[in-house]
Enzyme design. Structure first.
Site, mmCIF file in Angstrom:
data_model
loop_
_atom_site.group_PDB
_atom_site.id
_atom_site.type_symbol
_atom_site.label_atom_id
_atom_site.label_comp_id
_atom_site.label_asym_id
_atom_site.label_seq_id
_atom_site.Cartn_x
_atom_site.Cartn_y
_atom_site.Cartn_z
ATOM 1 N N ARG A 299 40.567 -69.056 -11.951
ATOM 2 C CA ARG A 299 40.491 -67.635 -12.339
ATOM 3 C C ARG A 299 40.606 -67.488 -13.862
ATOM 4 O O ARG A 299 39.881 -66.700 -14.467
ATOM 5 C CB ARG A 299 41.613 -66.835 -11.669
ATOM 6 C CG ARG A 299 41.713 -67.001 -10.159
ATOM 7 C CD ARG A 299 40.819 -66.051 -9.385
ATOM 8 N NE ARG A 299 41.131 -66.120 -7.972
ATOM 9 C CZ ARG A 299 40.510 -66.912 -7.088
ATOM 10 N NH1 ARG A 299 39.488 -67.651 -7.467
ATOM 11 N NH2 ARG A 299 40.873 -66.933 -5.818
ATOM 12 N N GLU B 33 48.079 -65.855 8.293
ATOM 13 C CA GLU B 33 46.743 -65.587 7.737
ATOM 14 C C GLU B 33 45.717 -66.613 8.222
ATOM 15 O O GLU B 33 45.636 -67.708 7.667
ATOM 16 C CB GLU B 33 46.801 -65.603 6.203
ATOM 17 C CG GLU B 33 45.427 -65.350 5.570
ATOM 18 C CD GLU B 33 45.427 -65.429 4.041
ATOM 19 O OE1 GLU B 33 46.403 -65.923 3.462
ATOM 20 O OE2 GLU B 33 44.427 -64.999 3.452
ATOM 21 N N LYS C 219 47.696 -61.209 8.507
ATOM 22 C CA LYS C 219 46.784 -61.039 7.371
ATOM 23 C C LYS C 219 45.422 -61.519 7.835
ATOM 24 O O LYS C 219 45.230 -62.712 8.097
ATOM 25 C CB LYS C 219 47.276 -61.825 6.159
ATOM 26 C CG LYS C 219 46.327 -61.763 4.975
ATOM 27 C CD LYS C 219 47.039 -62.045 3.672
ATOM 28 C CE LYS C 219 46.049 -62.122 2.520
ATOM 29 N NZ LYS C 219 46.718 -62.100 1.215
ATOM 30 N N SER D 57 40.847 -60.003 0.599
ATOM 31 C CA SER D 57 39.544 -59.513 0.127
ATOM 32 C C SER D 57 38.487 -60.609 0.193
ATOM 33 O O SER D 57 37.299 -60.291 0.326
ATOM 34 C CB SER D 57 39.637 -58.896 -1.270
ATOM 35 O OG SER D 57 40.178 -59.770 -2.227
ATOM 36 N N GLY D 58 38.880 -61.869 0.075
ATOM 37 C CA GLY D 58 37.993 -62.986 0.404
ATOM 38 C C GLY D 58 36.717 -63.142 -0.395
ATOM 39 O O GLY D 58 35.797 -63.808 0.062
ATOM 40 N N GLY D 59 36.637 -62.488 -1.559
ATOM 41 C CA GLY D 59 35.408 -62.596 -2.346
ATOM 42 C C GLY D 59 34.557 -61.336 -2.291
ATOM 43 O O GLY D 59 33.494 -61.271 -2.909
ATOM 44 N N ARG E 53 42.092 -61.131 -5.328
ATOM 45 C CA ARG E 53 41.037 -60.839 -6.305
ATOM 46 C C ARG E 53 40.718 -59.355 -6.403
ATOM 47 O O ARG E 53 40.556 -58.819 -7.501
ATOM 48 C CB ARG E 53 39.777 -61.642 -5.958
ATOM 49 C CG ARG E 53 39.885 -63.081 -6.371
ATOM 50 C CD ARG E 53 38.876 -63.951 -5.670
ATOM 51 N NE ARG E 53 39.247 -64.194 -4.289
ATOM 52 C CZ ARG E 53 38.533 -64.910 -3.433
ATOM 53 N NH1 ARG E 53 37.384 -65.437 -3.819
ATOM 54 N NH2 ARG E 53 38.946 -65.102 -2.193
#
Ligand code: 13P
Length: 334
Positions: A33, A177, A219, A261-263, A292
């Site tokens: 990141r 998750e 999650k 959010s996973g991208g 993200r």
């Protein structure tokens, strides 16, 4: 630890109009990141960045908790206040990522299993003493040619359930998750089927390991087409498919579900959550635990001027928290 105390923490994590900020990137993930915006990956830069996020003024208006990484829970603000202490004093529940990452699953080409059960009881004891009240474990399910296999889904569900039982024994709410990755060209129906099988297996395993669902948070990933699928879905299609999949697999006694959010883009992550909550009549609160989609705008601003843009970046964090907090109520207006 009583189930009442675990349930109380779990309910506070999904209080109306609030969600979680995930800032638990491992040192190698935050390196990626930071590299994306030209920041050097030093311990001080990681500390300063996490301080920016956690000390955002009035963050608790829309944020109930934050997930930290092992290094971060041992760090302090520049004034010397340990982050977990600062958070608790400012209405943010400290959480901690406790898995040790994904590894190739033997005998299952292209599939991953999450490790970290060895010594976990002792680590959880220490995290509790450091102030953590919930703990996250991320399993990864990959969609591809002939995968996921039942072996992969079951191995990950079993590990998630073992970790969840240990968390509850040590007084921490497990945030389980199982992430179905967006990578690939599969369609939304395939994502639905894989997510359904994954959640069925997970809740079976949690039952087998005597995990108390009243003190557990899920999650989840949303039901979306793969990133490279030619036929992308509308916001309403994603909301309908995700809610239907969750309703058919997740017991109503669970205190709440939060999404990764996973991208997805910031806008998509917020719009999808909002559309789901607008459907109404849900058995559990649906909120967010974005990494993200909470941070990327702030990180970009901060990278342009680490000192000068500190406050500006914090306003961006607050704005993203507000948008997602409203979406958790179905009241986001775009
Ligand atoms: P993203 O929202 O960036 O997917 O991160 C959330 C998370 O904690 C993944 O484990």
């Amino acid at each position: 630890m009583s189930i009442e105390q675990l349930a109380e923490t779990a309910q506070a994590m999904v209080a109306a109009g609030k969600g979680i900020i995930a800032i638990d990137e491992s040192t190698s993930t935050i390196a990626k990141r930071f590299a994306g915006v030209g920041i050097e990956n030093t311990e001080e830069n990681r500390r300063a960045y996490r301080e920016l996020l956690l000390t955002t003024p009035k963050l608790s208006d829309y944020i109930s908790g934050a997930i930290l990484f092992d290094e971060t829970i041992r760090q302090s603000t520049k004034d010397g206040v340990p982050f977990a202490k600062y958070m608790a004093a400012n209405g943010i529940i400290p959480g901690i990522k406790v898995d040790k990452g994904t590894h190739a699953l033997a005998g299952c080409q292209g599939e991953l299993v999450t490790e970290g059960l060895d010594g976990l009881r002792e680590r959880l004891k220490e995290y509790y003493a450091l102030g953590a009240r919930f703990a996250k474990w991320r399993a990864v399910i990959t969609i591809g040619d002939d995968i996921p296999s039942g072996t992969c889904i079951e191995a990950n569900a079993h590990a998630l359930a073992r970790y969840a039982a240990l968390c509850q024994e040590q007084g921490l709410v497990p945030m389980v998750e199982p992430e179905v990755l967006m990578d690939g060209s599969h369609d939304i129906e395939t994502c639905y089927e894989v997510t359904e099988a994954t959640l069925r297996s997970l809740f079976g395993a949690l039952y087998e390991q005597n995990v108390m669902l009243e003190g557990t948070i899920l999650k989840a990933s949303m039901v979306v087409p793969g990133k490279d699928c030619e036929e992308q879905a509308s916001v309403d299609e994603v909301a309908d498919a995700t809610v239907m999949c969750l309703k058919s697999t997740v017991p109503a006694i669970l205190p709440g579900i939060v999404f990764l959010s996973g991208g997805q883009s910031d806008e998509d992550a917020t719009a999808h959550l909002n559309a789901m909550n607008q459907l109404g009549n849900l058995p559990w609160p649906l909120s967010f635990s974005y990494g993200r989609a909470m941070q990327q705008a702030a990180l970009k601003l901060w990278s342009q001027d680490l000192k000068g843009n500190f406050a500006k970046a914090q306003s961006t964090v607050y704005a993203r928290a507000k948008d997602n907090g409203l979406a958790a109520l179905g009241k986001w207006e775009g």
